[in-house]
Design a protein around this motif. Structure first.
Motif, PDB file in Angstrom:
ATOM      1  N   ASP A  10      26.909  28.653  62.918  1.00  0.00           N
ATOM      2  CA  ASP A  10      25.827  27.688  62.710  1.00  0.00           C
ATOM      3  C   ASP A  10      24.934  28.032  61.526  1.00  0.00           C
ATOM      4  OD1 ASP A  10      26.194  25.889  65.066  1.00  0.00           O
ATOM      5  OD2 ASP A  10      25.909  27.780  66.146  1.00  0.00           O
ATOM      6  N   VAL A  11      25.094  29.223  60.962  1.00  0.00           N
ATOM      7  CA  VAL A  11      24.219  29.649  59.865  1.00  0.00           C
ATOM      8  C   VAL A  11      24.228  28.650  58.706  1.00  0.00           C
ATOM      9  CG1 VAL A  11      23.848  31.451  58.114  1.00  0.00           C
ATOM     10  CG2 VAL A  11      24.186  32.078  60.518  1.00  0.00           C
ATOM     11  N   PRO A  12      25.388  28.139  58.244  1.00  0.00           N
ATOM     12  CA  PRO A  12      25.347  27.152  57.150  1.00  0.00           C
ATOM     13  C   PRO A  12      24.544  25.897  57.489  1.00  0.00           C
ATOM     14  CG  PRO A  12      27.565  28.039  57.374  1.00  0.00           C
ATOM     15  CD  PRO A  12      26.774  28.525  58.566  1.00  0.00           C
ATOM     16  N   ALA A  13      24.622  25.430  58.735  1.00  0.00           N
ATOM     17  CA  ALA A  13      23.857  24.246  59.126  1.00  0.00           C
ATOM     18  C   ALA A  13      22.360  24.523  59.119  1.00  0.00           C
ATOM     19  CB  ALA A  13      24.307  23.765  60.506  1.00  0.00           C
ATOM     20  N   VAL A  14      21.965  25.717  59.564  1.00  0.00           N
ATOM     21  CA  VAL A  14      20.541  26.066  59.555  1.00  0.00           C
ATOM     22  C   VAL A  14      20.046  26.188  58.116  1.00  0.00           C
ATOM     23  CG1 VAL A  14      18.843  27.816  60.231  1.00  0.00           C
ATOM     24  CG2 VAL A  14      20.668  27.160  61.827  1.00  0.00           C
ATOM     25  N   LEU A  15      20.843  26.810  57.260  1.00  0.00           N
ATOM     26  CA  LEU A  15      20.465  26.914  55.843  1.00  0.00           C
ATOM     27  C   LEU A  15      20.367  25.531  55.210  1.00  0.00           C
ATOM     28  CD1 LEU A  15      22.630  29.996  54.921  1.00  0.00           C
ATOM     29  CD2 LEU A  15      20.124  29.924  54.939  1.00  0.00           C
ATOM     30  N   ALA A  16      21.236  24.609  55.612  1.00  0.00           N
ATOM     31  CA  ALA A  16      21.169  23.238  55.088  1.00  0.00           C
ATOM     32  C   ALA A  16      19.872  22.558  55.524  1.00  0.00           C
ATOM     33  CB  ALA A  16      22.385  22.437  55.544  1.00  0.00           C
ATOM     34  N   LEU A  17      19.428  22.825  56.756  1.00  0.00           N
ATOM     35  CA  LEU A  17      18.134  22.279  57.203  1.00  0.00           C
ATOM     36  C   LEU A  17      17.005  22.813  56.330  1.00  0.00           C
ATOM     37  CD1 LEU A  17      18.421  22.631  61.096  1.00  0.00           C
ATOM     38  CD2 LEU A  17      18.522  20.500  59.777  1.00  0.00           C
ATOM     39  N   ALA A  61      19.196  22.477  67.806  1.00  0.00           N
ATOM     40  CA  ALA A  61      19.154  21.174  68.474  1.00  0.00           C
ATOM     41  C   ALA A  61      20.250  20.334  67.842  1.00  0.00           C
ATOM     42  CB  ALA A  61      17.789  20.517  68.274  1.00  0.00           C
ATOM     43  N   GLN A  62      21.080  19.756  68.692  1.00  0.00           N
ATOM     44  CA  GLN A  62      22.177  18.918  68.220  1.00  0.00           C
ATOM     45  C   GLN A  62      21.960  17.494  68.688  1.00  0.00           C
ATOM     46  OE1 GLN A  62      25.669  21.271  69.642  1.00  0.00           O
ATOM     47  NE2 GLN A  62      26.590  20.407  67.803  1.00  0.00           N
ATOM     48  N   ALA A  63      22.249  16.538  67.802  1.00  0.00           N
ATOM     49  CA  ALA A  63      22.220  15.136  68.183  1.00  0.00           C
ATOM     50  C   ALA A  63      23.398  14.885  69.120  1.00  0.00           C
ATOM     51  CB  ALA A  63      22.318  14.251  66.945  1.00  0.00           C
ATOM     52  N   ASP A  66      26.453  12.466  67.608  1.00  0.00           N
ATOM     53  CA  ASP A  66      27.474  12.903  66.645  1.00  0.00           C
ATOM     54  C   ASP A  66      27.592  14.424  66.511  1.00  0.00           C
ATOM     55  OD1 ASP A  66      25.166  13.506  65.260  1.00  0.00           O
ATOM     56  OD2 ASP A  66      25.481  12.037  63.679  1.00  0.00           O
ATOM     57  N   GLY A  67      26.823  15.189  67.285  1.00  0.00           N
ATOM     58  CA  GLY A  67      26.917  16.636  67.249  1.00  0.00           C
ATOM     59  C   GLY A  67      26.264  17.295  66.055  1.00  0.00           C
ATOM     60  N   ARG A  68      25.588  16.505  65.220  1.00  0.00           N
ATOM     61  CA  ARG A  68      24.928  17.019  64.016  1.00  0.00           C
ATOM     62  C   ARG A  68      23.757  17.916  64.404  1.00  0.00           C
ATOM     63  NH1 ARG A  68      22.798  12.603  63.284  1.00  0.00           N
ATOM     64  NH2 ARG A  68      20.611  12.747  62.892  1.00  0.00           N
ATOM     65  N   VAL A  69      23.595  19.044  63.710  1.00  0.00           N
ATOM     66  CA  VAL A  69      22.458  19.936  63.925  1.00  0.00           C
ATOM     67  C   VAL A  69      21.229  19.294  63.281  1.00  0.00           C
ATOM     68  CG1 VAL A  69      21.478  22.207  63.411  1.00  0.00           C
ATOM     69  CG2 VAL A  69      23.885  22.008  64.082  1.00  0.00           C
ATOM     70  N   VAL A  70      20.200  19.041  64.111  1.00  0.00           N
ATOM     71  CA  VAL A  70      18.997  18.351  63.638  1.00  0.00           C
ATOM     72  C   VAL A  70      17.763  19.238  63.643  1.00  0.00           C
ATOM     73  CG1 VAL A  70      19.858  16.052  64.234  1.00  0.00           C
ATOM     74  CG2 VAL A  70      18.532  17.356  65.924  1.00  0.00           C
ATOM     75  N   GLY A  71      17.905  20.462  64.153  1.00  0.00           N
ATOM     76  CA  GLY A  71      16.779  21.391  64.165  1.00  0.00           C
ATOM     77  C   GLY A  71      17.243  22.782  64.529  1.00  0.00           C
ATOM     78  N   ALA A 100      15.695  13.674  58.201  1.00  0.00           N
ATOM     79  CA  ALA A 100      16.145  12.357  58.655  1.00  0.00           C
ATOM     80  C   ALA A 100      15.758  12.097  60.110  1.00  0.00           C
ATOM     81  CB  ALA A 100      17.660  12.226  58.486  1.00  0.00           C
ATOM     82  N   SER A 101      15.433  13.152  60.847  1.00  0.00           N
ATOM     83  CA  SER A 101      15.047  13.015  62.253  1.00  0.00           C
ATOM     84  C   SER A 101      13.533  13.079  62.447  1.00  0.00           C
ATOM     85  CB  SER A 101      15.717  14.109  63.088  1.00  0.00           C
ATOM     86  OG  SER A 101      17.115  13.972  63.039  1.00  0.00           O
ATOM     87  N   ALA A 102      12.783  13.017  61.364  1.00  0.00           N
ATOM     88  CA  ALA A 102      11.318  13.060  61.462  1.00  0.00           C
ATOM     89  C   ALA A 102      10.836  11.968  62.413  1.00  0.00           C
ATOM     90  CB  ALA A 102      10.692  12.879  60.086  1.00  0.00           C
ATOM     91  N   GLY A 103       9.842  12.304  63.221  1.00  0.00           N
ATOM     92  CA  GLY A 103       9.280  11.351  64.169  1.00  0.00           C
ATOM     93  C   GLY A 103      10.007  11.304  65.499  1.00  0.00           C
ATOM     94  N   GLN A 104      11.058  12.110  65.667  1.00  0.00           N
ATOM     95  CA  GLN A 104      11.827  12.110  66.916  1.00  0.00           C
ATOM     96  C   GLN A 104      11.483  13.310  67.803  1.00  0.00           C
ATOM     97  OE1 GLN A 104      16.015  11.440  66.193  1.00  0.00           O
ATOM     98  NE2 GLN A 104      15.560   9.994  64.561  1.00  0.00           N
ATOM     99  N   ASN A 105      10.444  14.050  67.464  1.00  0.00           N
ATOM    100  CA  ASN A 105       9.937  15.184  68.245  1.00  0.00           C
ATOM    101  C   ASN A 105      10.940  16.324  68.382  1.00  0.00           C
ATOM    102  OD1 ASN A 105       7.843  16.520  69.641  1.00  0.00           O
ATOM    103  ND2 ASN A 105       8.696  15.883  71.610  1.00  0.00           N
ATOM    104  N   VAL A 106      11.810  16.498  67.397  1.00  0.00           N
ATOM    105  CA  VAL A 106      12.781  17.595  67.448  1.00  0.00           C
ATOM    106  C   VAL A 106      12.043  18.930  67.502  1.00  0.00           C
ATOM    107  CG1 VAL A 106      14.676  18.744  66.241  1.00  0.00           C
ATOM    108  CG2 VAL A 106      14.557  16.236  66.279  1.00  0.00           C
ATOM    109  N   GLY A 107      11.031  19.101  66.666  1.00  0.00           N
ATOM    110  CA  GLY A 107      10.253  20.339  66.663  1.00  0.00           C
ATOM    111  C   GLY A 107       9.568  20.575  67.995  1.00  0.00           C
TER     112      GLY A 107
END
Length: 172
Positions: A10-17, A61-63, A66-71, A100-107
């Motif tokens: 998951d490290v590449p996905a976190v770095l992409a965030l 956090a995954q959507a 689609d399984g996308r890492v969002v946080g 892209a997930s701003a406003g969805q309370n991911v944090g």
């Protein structure tokens, strides 16, 4: 969304965030927090995120659609530039979400997970630090999440002004 423990894969996905958050800040002229270079090109940052995964302190956090890492959330001991707490605590070492997930309370969902982890570990204190410069929006975000200001600090940098930070705490 689903929260799960993250591993090295998951490290590449976190770095992409982190890269996406930096791009967003730079587009708004806010370069004081993280500069302008992508995190994914920094050996120090790659090693840090990999270390979080290796220490079992990294969560994503995954959507569900689609399984996308969002946080991403990393928890553990306080950062080395801060004094340790005088009581059992859990420290939020990283919190980043997909723009892209701003406003969805991911944090907020990730911080709720950190609170649960702290309680499960018997800690009565959750702390976090963040960039305190700019217009103070990040400090206000954590205050809206139930944290209170603890101590301000500055991280010295070479050939640049000190990085202003704020520790925030929440009793559980």
């Amino acid at each position: 969304m689903m929260i799960r423990r993250a591993g090295r894969d998951d490290v590449p996905a976190v770095l992409a965030l982190l890269d996406g958050a930096t791009e967003w800040l730079v587009a708004r002229g806010q370069t004081e927090q993280w500069g302008t270079a992508p995190h994914s090109t920094s050996p120090r940052r790659v090693a840090q995120i990999t270390g979080f995964a290796d220490e079992d302190g990294l969560w994503v956090a995954q959507a569900e659609a689609d399984g996308r890492v969002v946080g991403a959330l990393a928890v553990g001991a306080a950062m080395e530039y801060l004094p340790p707490a005088t009581e059992p605590e859990l420290y939020v070492r990283l919190l980043v979400t997909e723009r892209a997930s701003a406003g969805q309370n991911v944090g907020g969902v990730l911080l709720d997970h950190a609170r649960e982890l702290a309680r499960d570990a018997g800690a009565g204190l959750l702390r976090v630090d963040c960039f305190a410069g700019g217009d103070g929006a990040l400090v206000r975000y954590y205050e809206r999440q139930g944290f209170t200001r603890d101590v301000a600090f500055a991280v010295p940098r070479v050939n640049e002004p000190d990085w202003p930070g704020q520790v925030l705490a929440q009793r559980l």
